[in-house]
Scaffold this active site. Structure first.
Site, short mmCIF file in Angstrom:
data_model
loop_
_atom_site.label_atom_id
_atom_site.label_comp_id
_atom_site.label_asym_id
_atom_site.label_seq_id
_atom_site.Cartn_x
_atom_site.Cartn_y
_atom_site.Cartn_z
N CYS A 65 3.63 21.71 -5.39
CA CYS A 65 4.05 21.18 -6.10
C CYS A 65 5.22 22.63 -6.31
O CYS A 65 3.82 23.63 -7.23
CB CYS A 65 4.28 19.76 -7.33
SG CYS A 65 5.73 19.89 -8.34
N ILE A 95 0.72 -9.70 19.36
CA ILE A 95 2.46 -9.66 18.09
C ILE A 95 3.64 -9.77 18.91
O ILE A 95 4.17 -10.86 18.94
CB ILE A 95 2.04 -8.65 17.21
CG1 ILE A 95 1.48 -8.98 16.81
CG2 ILE A 95 3.58 -9.06 16.16
CD1 ILE A 95 1.15 -8.38 15.59
N HIS A 113 0.67 -1.03 -0.16
CA HIS A 113 -0.17 0.22 0.34
C HIS A 113 0.81 1.83 0.20
O HIS A 113 0.27 2.50 0.51
CB HIS A 113 -1.19 0.30 1.43
CG HIS A 113 -2.57 -0.63 1.13
ND1 HIS A 113 -2.92 -1.54 2.25
CD2 HIS A 113 -2.73 -1.61 0.03
CE1 HIS A 113 -3.27 -2.02 1.62
NE2 HIS A 113 -3.57 -2.41 0.44
N1 APR Z 1 -1.33 -7.71 18.55
C1 APR Z 1 -2.11 -8.63 17.29
N2 APR Z 1 -2.88 -8.64 16.82
C2 APR Z 1 -3.10 -6.80 16.92
C3 APR Z 1 -2.38 -5.88 17.40
C4 APR Z 1 -1.34 -6.51 18.24
N3 APR Z 1 -0.82 -6.17 19.51
N4 APR Z 1 -3.38 -4.77 17.33
C5 APR Z 1 -4.28 -5.34 16.32
N5 APR Z 1 -4.38 -5.97 16.59
C6 APR Z 1 -5.36 -6.74 15.37
C7 APR Z 1 -6.78 -6.13 15.80
O1 APR Z 1 -7.87 -7.02 16.32
C8 APR Z 1 -7.11 -6.69 14.12
O2 APR Z 1 -7.79 -7.40 13.53
O3 APR Z 1 -4.55 -5.92 14.61
C9 APR Z 1 -5.80 -6.15 12.96
C10 APR Z 1 -5.74 -5.24 12.33
O4 APR Z 1 -7.00 -4.60 11.77
P1 APR Z 1 -7.06 -3.28 10.81
O5 APR Z 1 -7.34 -2.86 11.44
O6 APR Z 1 -7.63 -3.73 9.80
O7 APR Z 1 -5.46 -2.58 9.82
P2 APR Z 1 -5.62 -3.66 8.76
O8 APR Z 1 -6.25 -5.15 8.14
O9 APR Z 1 -3.60 -3.94 8.42
O10 APR Z 1 -6.27 -2.70 7.30
C11 APR Z 1 -5.70 -3.70 6.12
O11 APR Z 1 -6.98 -1.15 5.72
O12 APR Z 1 -8.01 0.94 5.71
C12 APR Z 1 -7.00 0.15 4.40
O13 APR Z 1 -4.59 0.02 4.25
C13 APR Z 1 -5.32 0.50 5.36
O14 APR Z 1 -3.72 -0.91 5.15
C14 APR Z 1 -5.45 -1.32 5.25
C15 APR Z 1 -5.76 -2.60 4.52
#
Ligand code: APR
Length: 236
Positions: free
Chosen positions: A141, A225, A114
């Site tokens: 720019c 994590i 991304h």
């Molecule tokens: N340890 C383990 N899991 C965690 C922790 C942690 N410390 N903190 C948060 N989480 C989990 C949450 O429970 C959640 O399910 O990480 C997950 C993050 O999910 P999202 O918030 O949906 O993020 P992501 O999956 O990266 O989103 C994907 O969505 O908006 C777009 O471009 C944006 O790249 C992003 C994409």
């Protein structure tokens, strides 16, 4: 368990989402209360339409995120992944994150699906600038075009070369470890499936259940994590 699977594997690919950076102090997107999309509508602030229709709000949203990244730094989880790459234990990281923290921590083979907040570029002529332009609110720019972060906005295609490389790495993996992603957003969420379908074991480490837990060989839902990776490091 995670360390056992890692010891038996020859080609380990890690896949990270926003949950990888919450322990650095950055919000993720969909966690209840704290997720970015709990308070903002991505279509209104993180899309090409938003940049064209309400550019002041677009600038402000991304300025906050650029400042947020500057206020935070990689945590032990990012550092362990970089160490494991140096030791030949893992072979690469596919990330949805735009904070650049895997590279800052020293990881080399990082596929940023991304894009990144570390750079901005002109929407008109493509010229690249440091993201300090957003700190200084210098949003245009020299050609007059709007400067936007070098992230993939909703409505935009993922970077082709990165996508192809992530596909090859997922196919080559015999162990694919998902760290901190809800696995909701396509096409980024396809890589764990590609890995599984081409013979990899799939591990999902995520505080909340995900759509793909049923495909996984190991799911860790109740631990953060950083803690899980530190424990695995001691057992490797
Ligand atoms: N340890 C383990 N899991 C965690 C922790 C942690 N410390 N903190 C948060 N989480 C989990 C949450 O429970 C959640 O399910 O990480 C997950 C993050 O999910 P999202 O918030 O949906 O993020 P992501 O999956 O990266 O989103 C994907 O969505 O908006 C777009 O471009 C944006 O790249 C992003 C994409």
């Amino acid at each position: 368990m995670l360390a056992d699977l890692m010891k038996k594997s020859n080609y380990i690919i890690v896949y990270s989402g926003a949950g990888m950076s919450t322990e650095s102090g950055l919000p993720d997107f969909r966690s209840a209360k704290t997720g970015l999309w709990e308070n903002e509508d991505p279509a209104q602030v993180a899309s090409t339409e938003a940049m064209n229709k309400d550019v002041e709000r677009f600038f402000e949203f991304y300025r906050k995120r650029v400042l947020g990244v500057k206020d935070c730094q990689p945590h032990i989880g990012h550092e362990l992944l970089a160490k494991w790459e140096r030791e030949g234990i893992i072979q690469g990281i596919i990330t949805q994150n735009v904070d650049g923290f895997h590279s800052v921590a020293g990881s080399e083979n990082v596929m940023e699906l991304h894009g990144t907040l570390q750079k901005v570029h002109c929407q008109t002529c493509g010229r690249e600038y440091e993201n300090t332009r957003y700190e200084e609110q210098a949003y245009y720019c020299e050609c007059g075009g709007k400067l936007r972060p070098s992230v993939v906005l909703f409505g935009e295609m993922l970077p082709e070369e990165t996508f192809m490389k992530a596909t090859r790495e997922s196919e080559q993996a015999d162990l694919f470890i998902v760290l901190g992603s809800s696995l909701i957003v396509t096409p980024a969420n396809q890589f764990p499936l590609i890995a599984k379908e081409t013979g990899a074991k799939l591990v999902i480490i995520n505080l909340e259940p995900t759509l793909f837990d049923g495909y996984a060989d190991l799911v860790i839902n109740d631990r953060k994590i950083g803690e899980v990776l530190e424990e695995a490091d001691q057992q490797l």
